[in-house]
Design a protein around this motif. Structure first.
Motif: not given
Length: 302
Positions: A161-171, A243-257
């Motif tokens: 299972s996975l989830t859809q994560v709403l996200c955007a870049a910090p900038a 989530s499999f794309l959002a989680a690594p990007a959020i962990a790296a600080g490239k995106l924010v939930h």
């Protein structure tokens, strides 16, 4: 007439030298076995065994026929054994269809391990984000990421299972502000994945279910999640990633939930394959492998 079984019966009669002993060995009645022998002789138009009340002996035709029976039946047994052994081996060509982003991000690291485990297997992986006709295009397995599957004659096994994560870049959020509700999204640039089963759908914070976003047309629409991720990281707006794309990007600080307290829109990873009374070993091995390894490879929820 079941010629091969009649040939086998004839062979046992000759090998044991007695119709009664052959009947006992084959677990049939003597009368039934005698009837089979007569039927075989009638079918061939020749006498194979001379029978008297005291003994039986092969005719010249019977001797020649016995030799050919042994040769043909041994070849048939060898063929059946070979096919049965082959049917249990994980080998041959395995044709798999999977979404591009999922294949590159999740499947790719797993495939080398799978192929090392089954060196006789040849993998043919076709990456396609649009749903395909798995049977019509000859795929053994089709991987689908959906909230639910349409009714189908295909077999579907849920793998993860996975989830859809709403996200955007910090900038982007620094520039446009962080929304505190779905209503606040109206004033933001939205990026949509056009091939989702519910394009543009985000969780409804009151109902706890996915709902259409209360906004105008998306600022950007793409049909590939990796491209969507790159555009989000570039600061072009807000969008929903698996989530499999959002989680690594959020962990790296490239995106924010964004709006992390909203209920997550659920999706599932399915392996879909044609119905078959005997599931091919290569298909079973692949689907079982994914069921064992995919959950840990999905990076978890955000």
């Amino acid at each position: 007439m079941d010629t091969f079984n009649y040939m086998r019966a004839f062979r046992r009669i000759v090998e044991l030298g007695s119709l009664a002993k052959a009947a006992e060995d084959l677990d049939v009645s003597s009368a039934g076995l005698s009837k089979q022998l007569r039927a075989l002789e009638a079918h061939l138009g020749a006498v194979l065994i001379q029978r008297t009340t005291r003994k039986m002996s092969l005719t010249d035709t019977g001797t020649a026929y016995y030799a050919e029976c042994c040769r043909l039946l041994d070849e048939l047994d060898a063929l059946e054994k070979s096919v049965k052994q082959q049917s249990r081996r994980v080998s041959g060509r395995l044709r798999v269809n999977a979404p591009v982003s999922f294949a590159l991000s999740v499947l790719s690291p797993l495939l080398a391990r799978f192929l090392r485990q089954y060196p006789e297997l040849r993998l043919d992986l076709a990456m396609e984000d649009r749903l395909v006709d798995a049977v019509g295009q000859g795929f053994d397995v089709s991987i689908r990421l959906r909230a639910q599957l349409d009714d189908s004659s295909l077999i579907a096994r849920r793998l993860a299972s996975l989830t859809q994560v709403l996200c955007a870049a910090p900038a982007y959020l620094d520039r446009r502000g962080r929304p505190d509700s779905t209503e606040a999204l109206r004033g933001h640039d939205l990026l949509n994945y056009t091939l989702a089963d519910s394009p543009g759908a985000f969780p409804d914070e009151e109902a706890g279910q996915p709902a259409d976003l209360p906004a105008g047309p998306a600022h950007v629409q793409v049909n590939n999640s990796l491209m969507l991720r790159d555009l989000l990281e570039a600061g072009l707006g807000i969008g929903a990633l698996p989530s499999f794309l959002a989680a690594p990007a959020i962990a790296a600080g490239k995106l924010v939930h964004v709006l992390p307290d909203l209920p997550a829109a659920p999706r599932h990873v399915y392996a879909v394959y044609p119905t078959s009374r005997h599931l091919q070993p290569k298909v079973k091995a692949f689907v079982d492998f994914l069921a064992d390894h995919l959950p840990a490879a999905m990076h978890g929820d955000c």
